[in-house]
Design an enzyme around this catalytic site. Sequence first.
Site, PDB file in Angstrom:
ATOM      1  N   HIS A 158      -3.028  -8.114  -5.731  1.00  0.00           N
ATOM      2  CA  HIS A 158      -2.592  -6.764  -5.386  1.00  0.00           C
ATOM      3  C   HIS A 158      -1.565  -6.692  -4.273  1.00  0.00           C
ATOM      4  CE1 HIS A 158      -2.940  -2.483  -5.008  1.00  0.00           C
ATOM      5  NE2 HIS A 158      -3.414  -2.534  -3.780  1.00  0.00           N
ATOM      6  N   LEU A 168      -4.464  -1.003 -11.528  1.00  0.00           N
ATOM      7  CA  LEU A 168      -5.359  -0.700 -10.427  1.00  0.00           C
ATOM      8  C   LEU A 168      -6.204   0.549 -10.661  1.00  0.00           C
ATOM      9  CD1 LEU A 168      -5.751  -1.970  -7.566  1.00  0.00           C
ATOM     10  CD2 LEU A 168      -4.779   0.160  -6.752  1.00  0.00           C
ATOM     11  N   ARG A 201      -5.701  -6.611   4.295  1.00  0.00           N
ATOM     12  CA  ARG A 201      -5.246  -5.252   4.576  1.00  0.00           C
ATOM     13  C   ARG A 201      -6.316  -4.239   4.203  1.00  0.00           C
ATOM     14  NH1 ARG A 201      -3.011  -1.092   1.477  1.00  0.00           N
ATOM     15  NH2 ARG A 201      -2.506  -2.320  -0.358  1.00  0.00           N
ATOM     16  N   ARG A 252     -11.881  -5.026   1.182  1.00  0.00           N
ATOM     17  CA  ARG A 252     -11.564  -5.521  -0.163  1.00  0.00           C
ATOM     18  C   ARG A 252     -11.908  -6.981  -0.377  1.00  0.00           C
ATOM     19  NH1 ARG A 252      -5.878  -2.274  -0.969  1.00  0.00           N
ATOM     20  NH2 ARG A 252      -6.933  -0.276  -1.240  1.00  0.00           N
ATOM     21  N   GLU A 292      -9.508   2.479  -4.818  1.00  0.00           N
ATOM     22  CA  GLU A 292     -10.721   2.497  -4.018  1.00  0.00           C
ATOM     23  C   GLU A 292     -11.212   3.926  -3.814  1.00  0.00           C
ATOM     24  OE1 GLU A 292     -10.255  -0.730  -1.157  1.00  0.00           O
ATOM     25  OE2 GLU A 292     -10.592   0.852   0.300  1.00  0.00           O
ATOM     26  N   GLN A 327      -3.998 -10.373  -1.060  1.00  0.00           N
ATOM     27  CA  GLN A 327      -5.191  -9.581  -1.337  1.00  0.00           C
ATOM     28  C   GLN A 327      -5.454  -9.421  -2.832  1.00  0.00           C
ATOM     29  OE1 GLN A 327      -5.333  -5.112  -0.404  1.00  0.00           O
ATOM     30  NE2 GLN A 327      -6.830  -6.022   0.980  1.00  0.00           N
ATOM     31  N   HIS A 373      -7.458  -7.085  -5.095  1.00  0.00           N
ATOM     32  CA  HIS A 373      -8.167  -5.798  -5.055  1.00  0.00           C
ATOM     33  C   HIS A 373      -9.357  -5.905  -6.000  1.00  0.00           C
ATOM     34  CE1 HIS A 373      -9.027  -1.555  -5.530  1.00  0.00           C
ATOM     35  NE2 HIS A 373      -8.141  -1.245  -4.609  1.00  0.00           N
ATOM     36  N   PHE A 427     -12.383   5.671   2.566  1.00  0.00           N
ATOM     37  CA  PHE A 427     -11.780   4.499   1.931  1.00  0.00           C
ATOM     38  C   PHE A 427     -12.422   3.258   2.531  1.00  0.00           C
ATOM     39  CE2 PHE A 427      -7.970   3.328  -0.567  1.00  0.00           C
ATOM     40  CZ  PHE A 427      -7.795   4.494  -1.285  1.00  0.00           C
TER      41      PHE A 427
END
Lengths: 597, 233
Positions: free
Chosen positions: A369, A248, A411, A282, A251, A236, A238, A115
């Site tokens: 996100h 979404l 994050r 991100r 990832e 954030q 994304h 990730f």
Amino acid sequence: MLHRYDVIVVGAGGAGLMAALYASQGAKTAVISKLYPTRSHTGTAQGGIGAALGNLEEDHPEWHIFDTIKGSDYLADQDAVKVLCEEAVDTVYELEHMGLPFDRTPDGRIAQRPFGGHTNNVTKKPVRRACHAADRTGHMILQTVYQQCIKNHVTFFDEYQVMDLLVNDQGQTAGVVALHIDSGELHTFHAKSTVFATGGFGRIWKITSNAYALTGDGPAVAFRRGVPIQDMEFFQFHPTGIKGLGILITEGVRGEGGVLINGQGERFMPKYAPTVKDLASRDVVSRAIYLEIREGRGINGQDYVYLDVRPETVNRYSDEDGVKNLDGTPRHITAADIEKKLPDIADFCRTYLGVDPVKQPMPIQPTAHYAMGGIPTDVKAQVVIDSVNTPLPGFYAAGECACVSVHGANRLGTNSLVDILVFGRRAGQHAAAFAAATDWPALPSEPEARVRAELEGIRYSAGIESAADIRRDMRNLMMDNVGVYRTAELLTDAVARLRALKERFKRIAIMDKGQRWNTELLEAWELGCLLDLAEVTATVAGERQESRGAHFREDYPERDDTHWLKHSLAWIQPDGSIRLGYKPVTLGLYQPAKRTY
Amino acid sequence: MKVKIKIRRFNPEKDRKPYWAEYTVDAEPADRVLDVLVQIKGYQDGSLTFRRSCAHGICGSDALVINGRNRLACKVLVRDVGKDIVVEPLRGLPVIKDLTVDMEPFFRKYRSILPFLINDEPPPHIERLQTIEARARFDETTKCILCAACTTSCPSFWANDSYVGPAAIVQAHRFIFDDRDQGAQVRLALLAESDGVWRCRTIYNCVEACPREIDITRAIGEVKKAILTGDVD
Ligand SMILES: Cc1cc2nc3c(=O)[nH]c(=O)nc-3n(C[C@H](O)[C@H](O)[C@H](O)COP(=O)(O)OP(=O)(O)OC[C@H]3O[C@@H](n4cnc5c(N)ncnc54)[C@H](O)[C@@H]3O)c2cc1C
Ligand code: FES
């Protein structure tokens, strides 16, 4: 109606359910949720939960700690990150013991995938750390923890919406006031400990991966009762939301080898992150996409790019990068692998885009996100209300609505699911212990008066403004002015226009005057929460004259540790204006360093 | 394009009976039916009431009868149903207001099949091991989002609302065929009772209705077989 519980948990996502599970072992506990627990947004989490189990290759909690701190752009509190990453391992085992159906490795252990931002600290290459159940890890977490609550007879008030936090004259929290959605009646929940776990507030922005229900009620309610909100400038985006819709695309797609492609057919991430490429953090990837688009390299010059996970593309770039399976053979994937590992993603693309990801690239653009900011807490999940971390007795917060801070300015993927469980559990344990050790706090007189006045104000307003218009205007404004790229000018303009929207909000009118299931009234009230949080976000973003993590200022493009290595706090003043303050970041493990991927 | 949408409405504080209301909305072919409902609520009639949250088919809030079929409003697009849309609340559960129904009877059935892992052995200090094959055995039924589309499409359930219903059986299947679980026999005994699996007449409505494409009739068949053979392998 009056209820009494030792511990009240508000919210039934992963954080709230975990808190309730633990609190109910030692205290009379109830959970209040505006949604049926299984409808909570935790259920939409896709890619995985991060824990350094090392099931497939070498990994260590220390590496996870470093990656999280680096990912946070050094704004995370390092004592809290240590708790997060160390407790992550046992938390994942605990989930498995509860029955969570993780995918498995050939030797029967929990399967893990790479990730963004998670690395082997020696080679700097991506490491397999995200534990997953296909691409519905959040769904399985939500179901599993809810199942345990059923098994342990936890008490639920489903479809009750909390609208106020009770704070008495002694400065103690004394519970909450909630509206029973079905009857429209107000209920007072008198409690020794109150835990907020109400999730995020991405609905402030136009393009978002967040559910309709994610309207920031918890932070807004606490804020209005004098609790500060922390680090609100860090939200954030994304990188990969479905174009136009914001739904979404995990990832995990890039974890399985998917790559980002611009309008010239070029894989562009190596330019921005030479080592980990498409698996950079991100904030880095979202900015790269925006830059490509701005320089005219969107698809057909438009405001989106492609995420390509077609086997031929993945295999070609895997060969180019020399990516290997664990047995040393080149990593190649087939269409069947995609269907098996990413079934929901494939389904979303087919349903909403009419695109088959096995045969065509997916059009994507960044989507609002995740809230790094929220209600400030310490590592016991206890809410703290000033720059020296003074607790508000009896008040706890966990999950996305809280800010411990483990995510700092950005994050890492898979770290929220860890956060909600690790700090949800801590909130439950400490809330129960607090309740056992204290007497009943006095209940303020007329506890429901404030909510009743707010609701009557909306229901019987003689105004003419439409909530839908104000909501749309706010979401567009936030997208245009308070998105991935920010400037002083855009932010000042945003604050002024948000104040104007708040004035309009005072004059809204609704059609439904009824009591039962009056969702028009509730949505209008939620819009008030969103507006408060939007104003704080734009205000603190305007103050922070540096770029760090998700907060990128074109007029201050560098990180400035001399002046800005600190958390922001925002309070509301009696006249409705916002007061700002700061508090230091807890370091101790790693000194801030330049952040490259 | 212009879309005509007919909605079954009922306000318990005003109406003696449900009635049909008709709206015309500007919509794109790629809009979700949920988007159309949200547009009506925002700009035409704020009192229109329905549940929704995730808007992409995962939370299970908005199962409705759309053009005669049980579907999630957020997972069916205008282009899938055309310019004439008819929306009704789920059948077989008491209507509260407009498109919202009382879900409690549904969740009660869910809770009745002991929807949690039963295994009293002390767990190891790491994960319990499970083979890829054993995990795959119940993969399909882990997808259920408890939207109630299946149960409320089932004629056996309409005929007798004490029938536990397909959703609860799917949830039971998820544990019965999980080799880490030791409660299979208790659940099989529950499902062998008169309101259990034998009320299923394999009509397949549930399979049609499931937005998660779970082969529900097959899952029910496997449970029936396990009851008959006492064997869950
Ligand atoms: C599409 C998507 C994919 C994601 N994928 C991942 C991933 O792979 N890995 C990862 O780590 N993170 C992921 N995340 C982030 C993560 O899922 C969330 O941050 C996390 O689940 C939040 O959990 P929570 O318990 O704090 O809140 P939620 O699950 O959002 O729950 C909030 C709860 O609060 C209740 N509530 C809210 N307001 C009120 C009120 N006023 N009164 C009563 N109840 C109220 C709601 O009913 C709900 O029960 C993803 C997020 C999204 C949107
Ligand atoms: S709104 Fe979540 S399933 Fe439709």
